[in-house]
Design a protein around this motif. Structure first.
Motif, PDB file in Angstrom:
ATOM      1  N   GLY A   1      46.375  44.681  52.815  1.00  0.00           N
ATOM      2  CA  GLY A   1      46.515  44.229  51.443  1.00  0.00           C
ATOM      3  C   GLY A   1      45.909  42.873  51.241  1.00  0.00           C
ATOM      4  N   LEU A   2      45.170  42.702  50.179  1.00  0.00           N
ATOM      5  CA  LEU A   2      44.519  41.428  49.892  1.00  0.00           C
ATOM      6  C   LEU A   2      45.536  40.328  49.694  1.00  0.00           C
ATOM      7  CD1 LEU A   2      41.900  39.911  49.323  1.00  0.00           C
ATOM      8  CD2 LEU A   2      42.101  40.631  46.925  1.00  0.00           C
ATOM      9  N   ALA A   3      46.696  40.710  49.092  1.00  0.00           N
ATOM     10  CA  ALA A   3      47.709  39.701  48.793  1.00  0.00           C
ATOM     11  C   ALA A   3      48.222  39.023  50.053  1.00  0.00           C
ATOM     12  CB  ALA A   3      48.872  40.316  48.034  1.00  0.00           C
ATOM     13  N   THR A   4      48.133  39.682  51.208  1.00  0.00           N
ATOM     14  CA  THR A   4      48.669  39.088  52.430  1.00  0.00           C
ATOM     15  C   THR A   4      47.661  38.224  53.152  1.00  0.00           C
ATOM     16  OG1 THR A   4      48.007  41.009  53.740  1.00  0.00           O
ATOM     17  CG2 THR A   4      50.184  41.067  52.728  1.00  0.00           C
ATOM     18  N   VAL A   5      46.383  38.359  52.766  1.00  0.00           N
ATOM     19  CA  VAL A   5      45.383  37.624  53.518  1.00  0.00           C
ATOM     20  C   VAL A   5      44.560  36.672  52.671  1.00  0.00           C
ATOM     21  CG1 VAL A   5      45.183  39.412  55.272  1.00  0.00           C
ATOM     22  CG2 VAL A   5      43.742  39.525  53.238  1.00  0.00           C
ATOM     23  N   ALA A   6      44.414  36.927  51.395  1.00  0.00           N
ATOM     24  CA  ALA A   6      43.574  36.071  50.562  1.00  0.00           C
ATOM     25  C   ALA A   6      44.263  34.751  50.330  1.00  0.00           C
ATOM     26  CB  ALA A   6      43.269  36.748  49.239  1.00  0.00           C
ATOM     27  N   THR A   7      43.455  33.684  50.332  1.00  0.00           N
ATOM     28  CA  THR A   7      44.032  32.352  50.158  1.00  0.00           C
ATOM     29  C   THR A   7      44.048  31.928  48.704  1.00  0.00           C
ATOM     30  OG1 THR A   7      41.880  31.340  50.528  1.00  0.00           O
ATOM     31  CG2 THR A   7      43.278  31.654  52.449  1.00  0.00           C
TER      32      THR A   7
ATOM     33  N   ALA B   1      42.851  38.269  36.559  1.00  0.00           N
ATOM     34  CA  ALA B   1      43.283  39.474  35.841  1.00  0.00           C
ATOM     35  C   ALA B   1      42.343  40.634  36.048  1.00  0.00           C
ATOM     36  CB  ALA B   1      43.401  39.157  34.346  1.00  0.00           C
ATOM     37  N   ASP B   2      41.057  40.350  36.238  1.00  0.00           N
ATOM     38  CA  ASP B   2      40.098  41.428  36.412  1.00  0.00           C
ATOM     39  C   ASP B   2      39.955  41.875  37.865  1.00  0.00           C
ATOM     40  OD1 ASP B   2      38.935  39.209  37.450  1.00  0.00           O
ATOM     41  OD2 ASP B   2      37.125  39.251  36.186  1.00  0.00           O
ATOM     42  N   GLY B   3      40.789  41.381  38.812  1.00  0.00           N
ATOM     43  CA  GLY B   3      40.769  41.780  40.219  1.00  0.00           C
ATOM     44  C   GLY B   3      39.937  40.886  41.096  1.00  0.00           C
ATOM     45  N   VAL B   4      39.272  39.902  40.548  1.00  0.00           N
ATOM     46  CA  VAL B   4      38.478  38.975  41.340  1.00  0.00           C
ATOM     47  C   VAL B   4      39.408  37.982  42.041  1.00  0.00           C
ATOM     48  CG1 VAL B   4      36.720  37.197  41.280  1.00  0.00           C
ATOM     49  CG2 VAL B   4      36.511  39.213  39.811  1.00  0.00           C
ATOM     50  N   THR B   5      39.182  37.745  43.339  1.00  0.00           N
ATOM     51  CA  THR B   5      40.013  36.835  44.123  1.00  0.00           C
ATOM     52  C   THR B   5      39.298  35.496  44.281  1.00  0.00           C
ATOM     53  OG1 THR B   5      40.973  38.661  45.359  1.00  0.00           O
ATOM     54  CG2 THR B   5      41.141  36.449  46.345  1.00  0.00           C
ATOM     55  N   GLU B   6      40.016  34.439  44.019  1.00  0.00           N
ATOM     56  CA  GLU B   6      39.500  33.100  44.271  1.00  0.00           C
ATOM     57  C   GLU B   6      39.597  32.796  45.772  1.00  0.00           C
ATOM     58  OE1 GLU B   6      38.066  31.012  42.267  1.00  0.00           O
ATOM     59  OE2 GLU B   6      38.334  32.225  40.440  1.00  0.00           O
ATOM     60  N   VAL B   7      38.472  32.515  46.419  1.00  0.00           N
ATOM     61  CA  VAL B   7      38.450  32.212  47.849  1.00  0.00           C
ATOM     62  C   VAL B   7      38.355  30.704  48.011  1.00  0.00           C
ATOM     63  CG1 VAL B   7      37.225  32.530  50.033  1.00  0.00           C
ATOM     64  CG2 VAL B   7      37.336  34.398  48.374  1.00  0.00           C
TER      65      VAL B   7
ATOM     66  N   THR C   1      34.321  33.379  45.084  1.00  0.00           N
ATOM     67  CA  THR C   1      35.086  34.549  44.652  1.00  0.00           C
ATOM     68  C   THR C   1      34.642  35.768  45.445  1.00  0.00           C
ATOM     69  OG1 THR C   1      33.462  35.087  42.945  1.00  0.00           O
ATOM     70  CG2 THR C   1      35.311  33.665  42.311  1.00  0.00           C
ATOM     71  N   ALA C   2      35.538  36.735  45.535  1.00  0.00           N
ATOM     72  CA  ALA C   2      35.242  38.009  46.191  1.00  0.00           C
ATOM     73  C   ALA C   2      35.980  39.110  45.443  1.00  0.00           C
ATOM     74  CB  ALA C   2      35.668  37.977  47.649  1.00  0.00           C
ATOM     75  N   ASP C   3      35.304  40.266  45.208  1.00  0.00           N
ATOM     76  CA  ASP C   3      35.912  41.381  44.469  1.00  0.00           C
ATOM     77  C   ASP C   3      35.665  42.665  45.256  1.00  0.00           C
ATOM     78  OD1 ASP C   3      36.835  43.278  42.774  1.00  0.00           O
ATOM     79  OD2 ASP C   3      35.783  42.492  40.994  1.00  0.00           O
ATOM     80  N   PRO C   4      36.655  43.049  46.065  1.00  0.00           N
ATOM     81  CA  PRO C   4      36.477  44.286  46.833  1.00  0.00           C
ATOM     82  C   PRO C   4      36.241  45.493  45.958  1.00  0.00           C
ATOM     83  CG  PRO C   4      38.299  42.997  47.691  1.00  0.00           C
ATOM     84  CD  PRO C   4      37.910  42.375  46.388  1.00  0.00           C
ATOM     85  N   ALA C   5      36.736  45.436  44.736  1.00  0.00           N
ATOM     86  CA  ALA C   5      36.600  46.603  43.845  1.00  0.00           C
ATOM     87  C   ALA C   5      35.154  46.811  43.426  1.00  0.00           C
ATOM     88  CB  ALA C   5      37.498  46.422  42.632  1.00  0.00           C
ATOM     89  N   THR C   6      34.451  45.749  43.123  1.00  0.00           N
ATOM     90  CA  THR C   6      33.060  45.874  42.677  1.00  0.00           C
ATOM     91  C   THR C   6      32.061  45.650  43.796  1.00  0.00           C
ATOM     92  OG1 THR C   6      32.886  43.525  42.108  1.00  0.00           O
ATOM     93  CG2 THR C   6      33.728  45.022  40.403  1.00  0.00           C
ATOM     94  N   GLY C   7      32.583  45.063  44.927  1.00  0.00           N
ATOM     95  CA  GLY C   7      31.691  44.758  46.049  1.00  0.00           C
ATOM     96  C   GLY C   7      30.916  43.487  45.858  1.00  0.00           C
TER      97      GLY C   7
ATOM     98  N   VAL D   1      26.066  46.118  52.441  1.00  0.00           N
ATOM     99  CA  VAL D   1      27.212  45.314  52.845  1.00  0.00           C
ATOM    100  C   VAL D   1      28.445  45.744  52.055  1.00  0.00           C
ATOM    101  CG1 VAL D   1      28.173  42.996  52.822  1.00  0.00           C
ATOM    102  CG2 VAL D   1      25.813  43.366  53.546  1.00  0.00           C
ATOM    103  N   THR D   2      29.570  45.797  52.753  1.00  0.00           N
ATOM    104  CA  THR D   2      30.844  46.140  52.120  1.00  0.00           C
ATOM    105  C   THR D   2      31.732  44.915  52.092  1.00  0.00           C
ATOM    106  OG1 THR D   2      30.716  48.422  52.908  1.00  0.00           O
ATOM    107  CG2 THR D   2      32.889  47.607  52.251  1.00  0.00           C
ATOM    108  N   VAL D   3      32.217  44.557  50.912  1.00  0.00           N
ATOM    109  CA  VAL D   3      33.158  43.454  50.757  1.00  0.00           C
ATOM    110  C   VAL D   3      34.554  44.023  50.920  1.00  0.00           C
ATOM    111  CG1 VAL D   3      34.040  41.637  49.255  1.00  0.00           C
ATOM    112  CG2 VAL D   3      31.594  42.194  49.253  1.00  0.00           C
ATOM    113  N   THR D   4      35.276  43.618  51.960  1.00  0.00           N
ATOM    114  CA  THR D   4      36.632  44.103  52.191  1.00  0.00           C
ATOM    115  C   THR D   4      37.629  43.090  51.686  1.00  0.00           C
ATOM    116  OG1 THR D   4      36.929  43.109  54.355  1.00  0.00           O
ATOM    117  CG2 THR D   4      35.739  45.219  54.273  1.00  0.00           C
ATOM    118  N   ASP D   5      38.914  43.418  51.857  1.00  0.00           N
ATOM    119  CA  ASP D   5      39.957  42.486  51.460  1.00  0.00           C
ATOM    120  C   ASP D   5      39.961  41.217  52.321  1.00  0.00           C
ATOM    121  OD1 ASP D   5      40.753  44.304  49.585  1.00  0.00           O
ATOM    122  OD2 ASP D   5      42.445  45.079  50.757  1.00  0.00           O
TER     123      ASP D   5
END
Length: 828
Positions: free
Chosen positions: A16-22, A27-33, A113-119, A190-194
């Motif tokens: 799960g991204l929630a356990t590893v992303a800092t 709201a759109d699923g993009v994670t701030e790295v 930023t990283a978005d596993p959903a869109t890659g 390339v695949t962007v993972t969680d």
């Protein structure tokens, strides 16, 4: 599993991204790295020794010239079999042989930023590092790294490159490079993972262009051909490294492709502080008393290391120190023990110390072995001749292993034909060379004795065992009496010199000193010249003398190296034994000749010779067949305590008695002259028997009391002398008259009419009568108390052959006909 591979496995696993992303999820699923790491080794070009084979190609954090393992967000690490260790100035090139180590750049605190959903992903890192090519000769820099991944899995890695370039023509000159934004890598799929991304940049099949006038064109025919992006190649055209970024057809093409890099979104892998590599605290040492070890002995070799977790030993495959080495089985301690055999001879050994941070090797040492050799002389002595009161130095080669040592050289002497032997006092320790054996001062009592050389080693077959001793075969020594305090010179011939045939003459000398070179006259080198001269040409000190052609020593000593130089004379302790061959037809039968020696000073710059130093003047006459020896009157003053001996006579004898006289067997078959003193009276010229003896008659008119009986060679050289007590003659028989009596006159009487200095009467009629010992046919008439003048002496022992004479250094020579020098003749 290496760190890169482990990271890749983690990135491909589910989670799960929630356990590893800092960062927070938008709201759109993009994670701030906010804490991304970047781990990359660039290429195999930066994983081993540099092309110049000096140190390595290495990374350094920051852009300063000094090495740093960590600056800001940048660390330089090593992959050590599954974990990361921080590099250091000491370890930066550890293991940099071929591709033996993994050097990585680790950047932290990347943001984006990283978005596993869109890659899609956009991440950048602050920080810079220097890639030091050619061990730091080309320090180009990388900064402003940024990763761009689109929704199709394609993207780029961009950066700004700068630093310094160089050139093959001027490798020590650094050329500043303008900061240049480049696309450092391109990729797709390339695949962007969680948790992150793993990327293998493009290389194979990538085409670039290299201007004809600036570099080697790309080779698109070799297997795996390709290139880094064109912007990278263009930058490195300026740095001087262009061909290391594309296939050029060279041997290093297989190392040029970009390595995979890993981006981890939630922090960096753990990095431990690297332990320092081991160090050699004590260098390699072979524990042996000798440089060469006897085969069969046990040998210990030691070294010591600090910080090592593993120890091993290596032995060279060949006898080259810098060649290949092989591990020695079972050797894992700081002491290596083996048995010396031929297999170890001329091989190098060294210790290898390792830990996780590196490997070090001790200095390689050479092992030398050989078989045990029994001590023995490889050459045997010939009869030797020397002067009393002077050294006797002989040279003999001997062999043994362990080796013989000079300090054990000595000479032993036997007075009973070899039944018992004793060391000559002072001979042990007097040697001045490994093959030299020395009697510091000969004595007349040594004449005719047997001598032998003795040498020894300090150690036997086993370490610490008593050494060996070698004995030469015995030989006999002839001792010539020294006359006066100056140099001594004698000529020994096996027969009278016949001008019509080649004749060999042995020249014996002692007491010569050749002046040493000194700073006051730096161009002057002194020699001793020794040649054959006509007697009327012998005027030493007057200049260059005219020698008999072909019979000479050292006129060109500095050119031929065979002269009697100061170095040679010092080594020979002022003595020499030389032979000269006088060629047939060289001499005139009616001319007197002799050998003469004198000092010559040579100016090596101008070539000028001078002869002002008269300390080396010496002369010894020789007699040709048909010539009468020079007459001489022996003088009692020549009979000294030092030259007493070499003659054996009874303790006492009556006047008129016949006695037996013994000298050395070396004089066998020689004709000698015998005199009794105080006023010299000849006792005749007997021939010496094979046992070294002859008979002589004491003069009937010899006064009772102590007398001296002296023996000379036919040429007048003193052999030796001894005291003889004369007692009164017997009283029976003989008278002043009679048919066989003698008188002061008479046809056959021993009178002064034909006799010379004979007594007028004797107890046995020895002085008168037809058969009187002093008659016209008596011994004293045939051998008057006159002879050739006393001869000279002098010497230097030297080897070599000079001129047509064929001058050769001898160990010694038998004495058959002996001439002696007349001291300082013509010296003033």
């Amino acid at each position: 599993m290496g760190v890169i591979a482990a990271a890749a496995a983690m990135l491909l696993s589910t989670g799960g991204l929630a356990t590893v992303a800092t960062g927070a999820m938008a709201a759109d699923g993009v994670t701030e790295v906010t804490d991304a790491s970047f781990l990359w080794g660039m290429s195999q070009q930066y994983q081993g020794g540099n092309p110049g084979n000096s140190t390595c190609n290495y990374f350094s954090a920051g852009t300063q010239s000094e090495y740093a393992a960590e600056v800001g967000n940048v660390r330089i690490v090593h992959d050590t079999a599954g974990d990361l260790a921080l590099s250091s100035a000491t370890t930066k090139c550890t293991g940099s042989t071929g591709n033996a180590y993994r050097q990585l750049m680790l950047l932290s605190n990347g943001t984006g930023t990283a978005d596993p959903a869109t890659g899609e992903a956009e991440i950048a890192w602050d920080g810079a590092l220097v890639a030091n090519a050619y061990g730091g000769l080309v320090p180009w820099s990388v900064s402003e790294l940024a990763l761009h991944v689109d929704g199709e899995g394609s993207g780029t890695l961009t950066a700004t490159l700068g630093g310094y370039g160089s050139s093959m023509e001027n490798p020590d000159e650094m050329i500043p490079l303008e900061p240049t934004p480049v696309t450092l890598a391109t990729f797709d799929g390339v695949t962007v993972t969680d948790t992150g991304i793993e990327v293998l940049p493009d290389y194979a099949g990538v085409e670039i262009e290299v201007p004809d006038d600036v570099g080697t064109p790309q080779n698109r025919d070799v297997q795996g051909w390709g290139s880094w992006p064109q912007s990278v190649v263009d930058f490195h055209i300026k740095s001087g490294l262009s061909s290391y970024w594309y296939s050029s057809g060279g041997a290093a093409d297989h190392t040029k492709a970009a390595s995979a890099f890993t981006v981890q979104f939630s922090g960096a892998p753990e990095v431990r502080e690297a332990a320092a590599p081991p160090t050699i605290s004590t260098q390699t040492k072979i524990h042996s008393n000798a440089a060469v070890i006897v085969n069969g002995r046990s040998v210990d070799v030691t070294a010591a290391a600090q910080g090592a977790t593993e120890i091993s030993w290596e032995r060279s495959v060949t006898n080259r120190k810098l060649g290949a080495y092989e591990e020695i089985s079972g050797a894992h301690a700081e002491k290596l023990t083996f048995t010396a055999t031929d297999e170890w001879n001329s091989k190098y050994v060294r210790m290898v110390a390792k830990n996780a941070s590196g490997t070090v090797r001790s200095e390689a040492v050479l092992v030398l072995t050989t078989d045990y050799i029994e001590a023995a002389f490889s050459e045997q002595p010939k009869p030797v001749t020397g002067f009393a009161e002077h050294p006797l130095r002989i040279t003999l080669a001997a062999k043994a292993f362990p080796q013989l040592v000079q300090e054990r050289n000595r000479i032993e002497m036997s007075a009973d034909d070899g039944k018992t032997w004793a060391a000559v006092p002072g001979s042990e320790g007097a040697s001045n060379g490994l093959s030299a054996f020395v009697i510091p001062s000969l004595e007349m009592k040594h004449d005719g004795m047997l001598i032998r050389a003795v040498s020894g080693s300090l150690e036997g077959r086993e370490a610490g065992s008593p050494g060996q001793t070698a004995f030469s075969e015995p030989t006999r020594v002839t001792v010539l009496p020294a006359v006066g305090d100056g140099p001594q010179l004698a000529a020994i011939m096996h027969e009278s010199l016949d001008p019509a045939v080649d004749t060999t003459v042995t020249l014996v000398g002692a007491g010569f000193t050749v002046p040493k070179w000194n700073e006051a006259d730096p161009n002057i080198v002194s020699y001793l010249d020794l040649s054959l001269y006509a007697a009327d040409e012998w005027t030493p000190g007057s200049g260059g003398l005219t020698a008999v052609p072909g019979v000479t020593f050292s006129p060109n000593a500095s050119a031929t190296g065979t002269g009697l130089s100061e170095a040679n004379m010092t080594r020979q302790m002022g003595t020499f034994v030389l032979t000269a061959t006088v060629p047939a037809g060289t001499l005139d039968a009616n001319t007197k000749y002799g050998f003469g020696a004198y000092l010559r000073a040579n100016d090596v710059v101008s070539g000028t010779n001078t002869w002002s130093n008269r300390a080396g003047d010496a002369w010894t006459p020789i007699t040709l067949v048909g010539q009468e020896p020079e007459e001489f009157t022996p003088a009692e003053t020549d009979l000294t305590a030092e030259n007493r001996g070499a003659v054996t006579v009874p303790k006492s004898a009556r006047a008129g008695d016949e006695i037996e006289v013994a000298i050395s067997e070396a004089h066998a078959d020689e004709t000698v002259q015998v005199f009794i003193f105080s006023e010299p009276v000849s006792l005749g010229t007997p021939t010496v028997s094979a046992t070294g003896s002859f008979r002589a008659t004491v003069p009937a008119n010899a006064a009772p009391g102590a007398h001296k009986l002296a023996v000379y060679t036919a040429a007048g050289v003193l052999v030796g002398w001894e005291e003889l007590t004369v007692t009164a003659p017997a009283t029976e028989g003989g008278s002043d008259s009679g048919s066989n009596g003698g008188s002061d006159a008479g046809a056959n009487g021993g009178s002064d009419a034909q006799g010379t200095g004979a007594p007028e009467a004797g107890a046995n009629g020895a002085g008168t009568g037809a058969n009187g010992a002093n008659s016209a046919n008596g011994a004293n008439a045939a051998n008057p108390a006159t002879a050739a003048g006393l001869a000279n002496t002098g010497s230097v022992s030297m080897g070599g052959i000079l001129g047509a004479a064929g001058l050769v250094l001898l160990f010694g020579a038998g004495v058959l006909l002996l001439a002696r020098r007349t001291s300082q003749k013509g010296a003033e």
